[in-house]
Each structure stands twice: as C-alpha cells, then as structure tokens.
Write an enzyme that holds these catalytic residues in place. Sequence first.
Site, PDB file in Angstrom:
ATOM      1  N   ARG A  60       0.312  -1.304   0.201  1.00 26.03           N
ATOM      2  CA  ARG A  60       0.084  -0.122  -0.120  1.00 26.03           C
ATOM      3  C   ARG A  60       0.428   1.571  -0.112  1.00 26.03           C
ATOM      4  NH1 ARG A  60      -3.302  -2.841   3.848  1.00 26.03           N
ATOM      5  NH2 ARG A  60      -4.337  -4.108   2.654  1.00 26.03           N
ATOM      6  N   LYS A  95       3.371  11.203 -11.744  1.00 22.82           N
ATOM      7  CA  LYS A  95       1.842  10.006 -12.584  1.00 22.82           C
ATOM      8  C   LYS A  95       2.660   9.176 -12.531  1.00 22.82           C
ATOM      9  CE  LYS A  95      -0.974  13.457 -15.580  1.00 22.82           C
ATOM     10  NZ  LYS A  95      -1.073  13.621 -16.578  1.00 22.82           N
ATOM     11  N   GLU A 135       9.166  17.575 -25.577  1.00 18.40           N
ATOM     12  CA  GLU A 135       8.118  17.660 -24.593  1.00 18.40           C
ATOM     13  C   GLU A 135       8.992  19.560 -23.729  1.00 18.40           C
ATOM     14  OE1 GLU A 135       5.525  15.717 -22.777  1.00 18.40           O
ATOM     15  OE2 GLU A 135       6.052  14.230 -22.885  1.00 18.40           O
ATOM     16  N   LYS A 191       6.626  23.049 -15.092  1.00 16.12           N
ATOM     17  CA  LYS A 191       5.930  21.460 -14.693  1.00 16.12           C
ATOM     18  C   LYS A 191       5.851  21.842 -13.337  1.00 16.12           C
ATOM     19  CE  LYS A 191       4.527  16.926 -15.286  1.00 16.12           C
ATOM     20  NZ  LYS A 191       5.058  15.392 -15.775  1.00 16.12           N
ATOM     21  N   GLU A 226      -4.690  17.161 -11.711  1.00 12.74           N
ATOM     22  CA  GLU A 226      -4.997  17.078 -12.797  1.00 12.74           C
ATOM     23  C   GLU A 226      -6.676  17.602 -12.776  1.00 12.74           C
ATOM     24  OE1 GLU A 226      -3.116  14.971 -16.487  1.00 12.74           O
ATOM     25  OE2 GLU A 226      -5.041  15.432 -17.456  1.00 12.74           O
ATOM     26  N   ARG A 245      -3.251  21.267 -14.762  1.00 10.51           N
ATOM     27  CA  ARG A 245      -2.555  20.326 -15.060  1.00 10.51           C
ATOM     28  C   ARG A 245      -2.425  19.810 -16.506  1.00 10.51           C
ATOM     29  NH1 ARG A 245       0.694  15.706 -11.526  1.00 10.51           N
ATOM     30  NH2 ARG A 245       2.222  14.782 -13.261  1.00 10.51           N
ATOM     31  N   ASN A 296      -0.611  17.550 -21.460  1.00 13.42           N
ATOM     32  CA  ASN A 296      -1.335  16.990 -22.347  1.00 13.42           C
ATOM     33  C   ASN A 296      -0.979  17.579 -23.523  1.00 13.42           C
ATOM     34  OD1 ASN A 296      -0.630  14.604 -20.219  1.00 13.42           O
ATOM     35  ND2 ASN A 296      -2.802  15.139 -19.634  1.00 13.42           N
ATOM     36  N   HIS A 316      -0.798  15.019 -26.900  1.00 10.01           N
ATOM     37  CA  HIS A 316      -0.855  14.225 -26.259  1.00 10.01           C
ATOM     38  C   HIS A 316      -2.192  13.180 -27.075  1.00 10.01           C
ATOM     39  CE1 HIS A 316       2.689  15.442 -23.777  1.00 10.01           C
ATOM     40  NE2 HIS A 316       2.381  14.088 -23.676  1.00 10.01           N
ATOM     41  N   HIS A 372      -1.092   9.674 -28.870  1.00 11.64           N
ATOM     42  CA  HIS A 372      -1.495   8.760 -27.537  1.00 11.64           C
ATOM     43  C   HIS A 372      -2.148   8.172 -29.104  1.00 11.64           C
ATOM     44  CE1 HIS A 372      -1.219  10.023 -23.560  1.00 11.64           C
ATOM     45  NE2 HIS A 372      -0.231   9.851 -24.139  1.00 11.64           N
ATOM     46  N   HIS A 388       7.434   8.003 -27.923  1.00  3.81           N
ATOM     47  CA  HIS A 388       6.320   8.809 -27.379  1.00  3.81           C
ATOM     48  C   HIS A 388       6.601  10.457 -27.792  1.00  3.81           C
ATOM     49  CE1 HIS A 388       3.566  10.282 -24.303  1.00  3.81           C
ATOM     50  NE2 HIS A 388       4.604  11.017 -23.299  1.00  3.81           N
TER      51      HIS A 388
HETATM   52  P1  NAD Z   1      12.206   5.104 -22.634  1.00  5.77           P
HETATM   53  O1  NAD Z   1      12.075   4.953 -21.125  1.00  5.77           O
HETATM   54  O2  NAD Z   1      11.871   3.734 -23.618  1.00  5.77           O
HETATM   55  O3  NAD Z   1      13.511   5.656 -22.713  1.00  5.77           O
HETATM   56  C1  NAD Z   1      13.820   4.782 -23.849  1.00  5.77           C
HETATM   57  C2  NAD Z   1      14.843   4.453 -24.350  1.00  5.77           C
HETATM   58  O4  NAD Z   1      16.100   5.086 -23.977  1.00  5.77           O
HETATM   59  C3  NAD Z   1      15.354   3.198 -23.867  1.00  5.77           C
HETATM   60  O5  NAD Z   1      15.512   2.731 -24.114  1.00  5.77           O
HETATM   61  C4  NAD Z   1      16.218   3.159 -22.982  1.00  5.77           C
HETATM   62  O6  NAD Z   1      16.221   1.679 -22.497  1.00  5.77           O
HETATM   63  C5  NAD Z   1      17.011   4.255 -23.194  1.00  5.77           C
HETATM   64  N1  NAD Z   1      17.668   4.747 -22.071  1.00  5.77           N
HETATM   65  C6  NAD Z   1      17.951   5.452 -20.890  1.00  5.77           C
HETATM   66  N2  NAD Z   1      18.457   5.897 -20.852  1.00  5.77           N
HETATM   67  C7  NAD Z   1      19.881   6.258 -20.986  1.00  5.77           C
HETATM   68  C8  NAD Z   1      20.466   6.324 -21.465  1.00  5.77           C
HETATM   69  N3  NAD Z   1      20.739   6.975 -20.488  1.00  5.77           N
HETATM   70  N4  NAD Z   1      21.435   5.883 -22.364  1.00  5.77           N
HETATM   71  C9  NAD Z   1      21.593   5.157 -23.746  1.00  5.77           C
HETATM   72  N5  NAD Z   1      20.004   4.704 -23.004  1.00  5.77           N
HETATM   73  C10 NAD Z   1      19.224   4.974 -22.584  1.00  5.77           C
HETATM   74  O7  NAD Z   1      11.026   6.444 -22.899  1.00  5.77           O
HETATM   75  P2  NAD Z   1      11.222   7.751 -22.180  1.00  5.77           P
HETATM   76  O8  NAD Z   1      11.247   8.536 -24.008  1.00  5.77           O
HETATM   77  O9  NAD Z   1      12.350   8.630 -20.952  1.00  5.77           O
HETATM   78  O10 NAD Z   1       9.785   8.041 -21.536  1.00  5.77           O
HETATM   79  C11 NAD Z   1       8.754   7.228 -22.596  1.00  5.77           C
HETATM   80  C12 NAD Z   1       7.604   6.623 -21.371  1.00  5.77           C
HETATM   81  O11 NAD Z   1       7.818   7.848 -20.478  1.00  5.77           O
HETATM   82  C13 NAD Z   1       6.065   7.041 -21.739  1.00  5.77           C
HETATM   83  O12 NAD Z   1       5.788   5.392 -21.870  1.00  5.77           O
HETATM   84  C14 NAD Z   1       5.053   7.729 -21.566  1.00  5.77           C
HETATM   85  O13 NAD Z   1       3.743   7.287 -21.432  1.00  5.77           O
HETATM   86  C15 NAD Z   1       5.594   7.949 -20.317  1.00  5.77           C
HETATM   87  N6  NAD Z   1       5.062   9.373 -19.916  1.00  5.77           N
HETATM   88  C16 NAD Z   1       5.652   9.397 -18.781  1.00  5.77           C
HETATM   89  C17 NAD Z   1       5.335  10.742 -18.021  1.00  5.77           C
HETATM   90  C18 NAD Z   1       4.629  11.440 -16.552  1.00  5.77           C
HETATM   91  O14 NAD Z   1       4.164  12.570 -16.725  1.00  5.77           O
HETATM   92  N7  NAD Z   1       4.515   9.819 -16.060  1.00  5.77           N
HETATM   93  C19 NAD Z   1       5.313  12.487 -19.072  1.00  5.77           C
HETATM   94  C20 NAD Z   1       5.506  11.984 -20.093  1.00  5.77           C
HETATM   95  C21 NAD Z   1       5.796  10.502 -20.373  1.00  5.77           C
HETATM   96  N1  GLY Z   2       2.559  14.446 -18.681  1.00  5.92           N
HETATM   97  C1  GLY Z   2       1.915  15.346 -18.408  1.00  5.92           C
HETATM   98  C2  GLY Z   2       1.721  14.987 -16.556  1.00  5.92           C
HETATM   99  O1  GLY Z   2       2.806  14.755 -16.157  1.00  5.92           O
HETATM  100  O2  GLY Z   2       0.504  15.856 -16.029  1.00  5.92           O
END
Ligand code: NAD
Ligand code: GLY
Length: 369
Positions: A125, A147, A189, A231, A241, A245, A249, A252, A256, A269
Amino acid sequence: MTSPLLHSLTIALGERSYPIQIGSGLLSHADSFAGLPTASAALIVSNSTVAPLYAQALQGALRQHYGQVYLLVLPDGEAHKDWQTLNLIFDALLQNGCDRKTVLFALGGGVVGDMTGFAAASYMRGVPFVQVPTTLLAQVDSSVGGKTGINHPLGKNMVGAFYQPQRVLCDLDTLQTLPAREISAGLAEVIKYGPIADMAFLDWIEAHITELVARDVHALAHAVRRSCEIKAQVVSQDEREGGLRAILNFGHTFGHAIEAGLGYGDWLHGEAVGCGMVMAAQLSQAMGLVDQAFVQRLTRLIGAAGLPVRGPVLDAVDNAGRYLDLMRVDKKAEAGTIRFVLIDGPGRACMRGAEDALVRAVIDRCCAA
Ligand code: NAD
Ligand code: GLY
C-alpha cells in the site's frame, strides 16, 4: 566529496513536497541521497540498456545509506510497460523480503520511472521511491509530478496512480549516452512548455536548438531546469489534474492515438507528441485561436528538433475515423467526447471539444499520404 549540484528546485505539494536536483555526476555521489527515508534495503529498478551503464555507480552510492541494495533489470521498451513486467518488480520485492520501508529507485527513462512509481504506490500500500531519470524526456517531464502507471492494450497509461517520489535526481551526464533519436523525443516535451506557458522559453529553444540537438551540456542544463520549473508550477497548483494540469498534455491526444494505432514502441512517445503538437496547433488554427504564422513557427521548430511533423496513416480506408476512435479512449475524454489541449494565443493553452468534421480535416491535412 560534495556532489556537483547545479540547481535545485522544489515541487511544492505540502507534506508531499520534494526537491528536483539537476547536475552532473549526481548519481554516483552518496551525498545526493542524504536525507531520504531510512530503511534497511533499497531496490534499484532499471532495464537491460541502462543498468549496464549506470547501475553499478548508483549501487555504490546507495551502499553508503542502505544495508542491502538490490538490483532488478527489466526488459527494455514501451512494449514492456505492462502488467507482466510490473509484476517482476513485486516478485523482486517479495523474494528479497523487502518491507514497507524499502526505498525504490527508478533508474532509467519514463517507462522504468512510470512502472517503478506505480509499483511503489501499490507495494504494501505504498513505499517511498526516488526518480533517477536518465532520458531527456524523463528529466523534463515524466519523473516530475507523480503520474505513474502502465499501458493497457486498449489505451496508453490507462492503469496507474498519482504517487509522488521523495526526490528527483537529474544527472545530466547520463544524457550523453542517449541515442540521438531519444534526444529528439525529449526535445518534444521541452518544446511543449513554450506554447502552453512561456513564449520567452520558446524563443530561447529556437535560438539554441542546434546546441540542444548536439547535447551541449549548458544548453541541456537550462532546458531541464526551465522545463522542471514550469512543470513544478503547474503540478503545485493542480496535482491530480482537476483542470490546469491538463495543459501539459498538449499534443498528447493525437500523440497517444499514434502510439496506440501503430503499436507501442513503433514511434517513440516523444515523436508521437511532437507530431501531435503540430496536429493540435493546426486544430487551434482551424478554430481561429492562433494564426498560420504561429503554426508554421512551431512546425519548423519541431522539425529542427529531428521530430516527425506528418502523422502516420493508421487506417488505409478511414484514417481520420481510426484516429477519432483511438482518441475517444484518451483520459481527457468525457462521455466519449474528445477534449483537446489547444493553443489559445501564444503562451496560453485551453481545453476544448471540437467538431468531428474539423478534426477529420486536420488529420487529413497532417497525415502522410
Ligand atoms: P524510455 O523509458 O523507453 O527510454 C528510451 C530509451 O532510452 C530506452 O531504450 C532506454 O533503455 C534508453 N535509455 C534510457 N536512458 C538511457 C541513457 N542514459 N543512455 C542510453 N540509453 C538510455 O522512454 P522515455 O522517452 O524516457 O519515456 C517515455 C515514457 O514516459 C512513456 O511510457 C510515456 O508514457 C511516459 N511519460 C510519462 C509521463 C509522466 O508524467 N509520468 C510524462 C511523459 C511521458
Ligand atoms: N506529462 C503530463 C503530466 O505530467 O501531467
């Protein structure tokens, strides 16, 4: 040794407030982790790409604070942001006898961060967790704001929780090993924050786009800092949100649809968001909210960041219909009505519904033949 911190800011959420620390070499310094909740054990969650690069350094630093530092290496990729992979985190926690004080460390990009955060939100939890983002996208967006979650085959990030980390540690050095395509994805972003909140930042990004693409450390430091500041301001006002907030997006809703329509992991992404911002800007223009010069300016910048500016065809027979169907699953949709984040004048965003016919026309105009 003192850690080389360049900048620290706070995300103000009352008792859930936490610092975002930005600097070079942070993850290998024990000082970076001082003051976190005490526990006998820590679990680093990483993936098969990032762990070989940085897990040993992080483990070394964490051993100064925790008796046991476990490491779990997940398969890499958006396609693994699912229940099955999430369960591997619970397996590791339970197999190692981790208690409810155990601190989780998410070492990786947004995929690792979102999944580790969700595991932390639900294991016993709720246990504390720390974000150690290693992609540009994760440093400027996903690691900040709480998030967390996973994808469902029917929709992106559809299962998750709001759960804030204890700290975010952006080690700028990790960006030097990122593939170029991932730098571009992160820049989507970064660019996003300009049209929705700060046109002076958009001017700065335009002036420094070459340095950013070439990953100049000073340019990256400023981009990460200003993005996190914007942010943090938005999330501090609207953590869950309820309204404001949603502006984060921008791009997005279309993005998406692209990700889900192509299958997660085909386009990155950030690539989908970049292209989605072009489509959302076009829709803003179609609704009379911004002029063509603004749309052209944003489109040029997104292209200069190395991002696609034309959407993929998701259905050969009814492409716009397919986009619309996918967008109706968006979390911002209300009773099946799609709500778009649009630009309501430079530096200002709003949420609006739009006539299907208008959206169809934008999709037809924006998608590759
Ligand atoms: P990812 O986590 O897939 O990383 C991208 C690639 O880079 C992967 O292959 C990873 O292994 C590699 N990598 C990571 N760090 C590295 C480094 N320093 N050197 C070499 N390779 C490296 O993708 P991302 O773009 O970081 O994140 C996308 C995800 O984030 C999506 O799932 C999206 O939905 C999510 N997201 C979440 C929020 C939120 O607010 N929580 C906001 C935006 C995106
Ligand atoms: N990436 C959008 C949010 O964090 O709200």
